[in-house]
Design a protein around this motif. Structure first.
Motif, PDB file in Angstrom:
ATOM      1  N   GLU A 162      12.195  31.395  30.853  1.00 57.97           N
ATOM      2  CA  GLU A 162      11.505  32.659  31.113  1.00 57.97           C
ATOM      3  C   GLU A 162      10.346  32.328  32.048  1.00 57.97           C
ATOM      4  OE1 GLU A 162       8.697  35.808  28.677  1.00 57.97           O
ATOM      5  OE2 GLU A 162      10.311  34.809  27.594  1.00 57.97           O
ATOM      6  N   GLY A 289       3.114  32.230  33.747  1.00 61.41           N
ATOM      7  CA  GLY A 289       3.474  31.303  32.685  1.00 61.41           C
ATOM      8  C   GLY A 289       4.942  30.938  32.771  1.00 61.41           C
ATOM      9  N   HIS A 291       7.549  30.239  29.863  1.00 62.14           N
ATOM     10  CA  HIS A 291       7.810  30.182  28.427  1.00 62.14           C
ATOM     11  C   HIS A 291       9.151  29.517  28.185  1.00 62.14           C
ATOM     12  CE1 HIS A 291       5.231  34.087  28.463  1.00 62.14           C
ATOM     13  NE2 HIS A 291       4.503  33.002  28.626  1.00 62.14           N
ATOM     14  N   HIS A 293      12.046  28.779  25.767  1.00 64.15           N
ATOM     15  CA  HIS A 293      12.745  29.138  24.537  1.00 64.15           C
ATOM     16  C   HIS A 293      13.666  27.982  24.160  1.00 64.15           C
ATOM     17  CE1 HIS A 293      11.684  33.533  24.642  1.00 64.15           C
ATOM     18  NE2 HIS A 293      11.405  33.178  25.887  1.00 64.15           N
ATOM     19  N   ALA A 353      -1.612  34.143  26.921  1.00 63.06           N
ATOM     20  CA  ALA A 353      -1.490  32.688  26.958  1.00 63.06           C
ATOM     21  C   ALA A 353      -2.267  32.115  25.776  1.00 63.06           C
ATOM     22  CB  ALA A 353      -2.046  32.155  28.269  1.00 63.06           C
ATOM     23  N   ARG A 364       2.771  36.906  20.539  1.00 63.10           N
ATOM     24  CA  ARG A 364       2.660  36.407  21.903  1.00 63.10           C
ATOM     25  C   ARG A 364       1.307  35.768  22.209  1.00 63.10           C
ATOM     26  NH1 ARG A 364       6.575  40.495  22.679  1.00 63.10           N
ATOM     27  NH2 ARG A 364       8.204  39.865  24.172  1.00 63.10           N
ATOM     28  N   ARG A 369       5.807  30.823  19.456  1.00 64.74           N
ATOM     29  CA  ARG A 369       6.244  32.121  18.936  1.00 64.74           C
ATOM     30  C   ARG A 369       7.647  31.952  18.337  1.00 64.74           C
ATOM     31  NH1 ARG A 369       8.599  36.663  22.917  1.00 64.74           N
ATOM     32  NH2 ARG A 369       9.003  38.361  21.443  1.00 64.74           N
ATOM     33  N   GLU A 382       9.655  29.818  20.982  1.00 69.19           N
ATOM     34  CA  GLU A 382       9.240  29.998  22.366  1.00 69.19           C
ATOM     35  C   GLU A 382       7.892  29.312  22.532  1.00 69.19           C
ATOM     36  OE1 GLU A 382       7.804  33.631  25.380  1.00 69.19           O
ATOM     37  OE2 GLU A 382       8.072  33.978  23.226  1.00 69.19           O
ATOM     38  N   ASN A 383       7.852  28.254  23.325  1.00 69.46           N
ATOM     39  CA  ASN A 383       6.579  27.596  23.616  1.00 69.46           C
ATOM     40  C   ASN A 383       5.971  28.270  24.834  1.00 69.46           C
ATOM     41  OD1 ASN A 383       4.383  25.946  23.996  1.00 69.46           O
ATOM     42  ND2 ASN A 383       5.510  24.046  23.630  1.00 69.46           N
ATOM     43  N   ARG A 384       4.794  28.863  24.655  1.00 68.58           N
ATOM     44  CA  ARG A 384       4.166  29.672  25.704  1.00 68.58           C
ATOM     45  C   ARG A 384       3.083  28.901  26.468  1.00 68.58           C
ATOM     46  NH1 ARG A 384       5.259  35.001  25.260  1.00 68.58           N
ATOM     47  NH2 ARG A 384       3.226  35.649  26.083  1.00 68.58           N
TER      48      ARG A 384
END
Length: 496
Positions: A162, A289, A291, A293, A353, A364, A369, A382-384
């Protein structure tokens, strides 16, 4: 009898790769290709390449391609970091003395036709020393090594991309000799104008302004067989988000590499600039960003190893421990998830963020997440934290290294939070300098990536930081840490 080539002698391909190679030879002939871009990713995640004519390319499919070690010697601004003309090449690596050649070995699985360039193909490569040994500074090789450990556990790393990026209309490429810069001093960034008017998240009526370009870009990505999933207008003026189907990690890293390359080239061909710089220094520009997943699946049963079979828990013990490892090592891993000086200006409270290492269910604002839950086969994290300028191979390898340490040590991630900016979770690094300090103290990364590689990356990033600090010497830290500086715009806007 013909002597076996470099690839055959050192057993560098699987039987499947050999079969695919024969199909590639047929395609080169059938499509009458003139140039094949034989490419690799450097330590920054930037694509480097040589274009080979067909006969030379066919030879490279047996013997690899000779390339210079030069791309491993420079930081993001083209400043020379390592002197190759002393023993060990300033890296304590005898193989690097004198800037000798490496062998770039094409991976047949990555071959593509380049739709926007006539009679042109592309293939990604792995790097080896002349004796057939793996090049220890190769980021793609480091991801391969991490995946090999994971596969020994009977697991596969599945990754969905993403990615946010910025689009602007090119007005002046700034190609006057006085503007183009020199080694270590990038020139003036191109002058651009906006592609849409004012901030309006997901505004449908803006589509006529940018639809034709996005259609051309999507057509090229699909023709390259990249698993594009969705296209949307994001929060900033000219900001877009592209997402891709979940696929195995090495394929996902290759996809990100080709996506960034294709996007920049297609947009430039159409008179635009595409930038994956985290926070461009332009009016109305939001932070970009990346992200990541991710989930793990059982390679035998194809079942999701993060899914919980217990109605009282959100995810499996393996999943929780994996998250625990990512959170514990987040600060050291930041060098790989957020590798530019500019990227740390994205970590702000009450934004989309993270600013600290925590996790939450469908939240978020948290670094991690969690999506899914009990008995949901789509359960994943999900690493943001990531920025879109990150090296895809090192970003994904860092996740596996941290996550598997959490599994081995049965690390508890704590309880999920509903207030990610108000918890007592450890703060994320506020600068790249702080991040490399954490990395230098990490025994885990030294063991898993090799201390030689870690020392290499720290010196590489320290060079970048030193040039930045020299450029902002007349400003206060409060000033240059909050605002995007001219140095950052020169360094990153067109490069990434």
């Amino acid at each position: 009898m013909k002597r076996p080539g470099f690839i055959e002698r050192h057993h560098l391909w699987t039987e499947i790769q050999k079969e695919v190679c024969e199909k590639i030879k047929a395609v080169v002939k059938e499509r009458d290709l003139l140039l094949i871009r034989t490419a690799w990713s450097d330590q920054h995640g930037i694509v480097r390449s040589k274009s080979l004519l067909p006969q030379t390319f066919l030879s490279a499919l047996e013997n690899g391609m000779q390339i210079s070690t030069g791309t491993f010697l420079f930081d993001t601004g083209g400043a020379l970091v390592f002197n190759p003309f002393i023993p060990g090449g300033s890296l304590e690596m005898p193989e690097m003395t004198g800037a000798p050649n490496l062998v770039a070995v094409p991976d047949p699985h990555t071959f593509r036709i380049v739709p926007w360039a006539k009679r042109t193909g592309l293939i990604l490569c792995d790097q080896y020393f002349q004796n057939g040994q793996k090049m220890s500074l190769s980021s793609r090789g480091i991801l391969r090594q991490s995946l090999a450990e994971l596969h020994q556990r009977g697991l596969e790393h599945i990754v969905g991309l993403e990615v946010e990026w910025y689009l602007a209309k090119l007005e002046d490429p700034m190609l006057a000799l006085a503007d183009v810069g020199t080694s270590g001093k990038p020139g003036q960034p191109p002058k651009v104008s906006a592609v849409e008017h004012s901030f309006q998240y997901l505004l449908e009526s803006h589509n006529p302004e940018i639809h034709d370009l996005l259609r051309i870009l999507a057509e090229n990505l699909v023709e390259m067989e990249l698993p594009l999933r969705s296209v949307e207008n994001e929060g900033g003026i000219g900001q877009f988000e592209f997402t891709f189907d979940p696929i195995p990690a090495l394929q996902a890293a290759d996809t990100m590499t080709m996506f960034r390359m294709a996007t920049k080239q297609v947009c430039r061909q159409q008179g635009y600039i595409a930038s994956f710089m985290c926070r461009p220094g332009l009016q109305g520009c939001s932070s970009n960003g990346w992200h990541l997943h991710q989930s793990l699946i059982n390679r035998t049963t194809s079942e999701n190893a993060f899914m919980s079979a217990n109605s009282s828990t959100l995810m499996s013990d393996l999943g929780k421990h994996f998250v625990g490892g990512i959170l514990k090592h987040a600060n050291a891993a930041s060098v790989f998830t957020t590798p530019t000086i500019n990227g740390y200006k994205r970590f702000r409270p009450n934004s989309l963020a993270p600013d600290r290492a925590g996790w939450g269910l469908e939240n978020r604002g948290a670094m991690i997440r969690l999506q899914g839950g009990f008995d949901d086969p789509n359960t994943h994290i999900e690493n943001r934290i990531g920025e879109p300028a990150a090296n895809p191979y090192l970003y994904m390898a860092s996740q596996l290294i941290c996550g598997l340490d959490g599994v081995d040590c049965k690390l508890d991630p704590g309880s999920p939070t509903e207030e990610p900016y108000a918890t007592e979770n450890p703060a994320l690094p506020r600068s790249l300098l702080e991040a490399i300090s954490y990395l230098s103290q990490s025994e885990l990364f030294g063991q898993k990536m090799g201390q030689q590689f870690i020392n290499f990356m720290i010196k590489m990033k320290q060079s970048e930081i030193n040039r930045f600090l020299e450029a902002v010497a007349g400003q206060s830290p409060d000033e240059y840490s909050k605002q995007v500086t001219d140095w950052e715009q020169r360094e990153y806007f067109e490069l990434f």
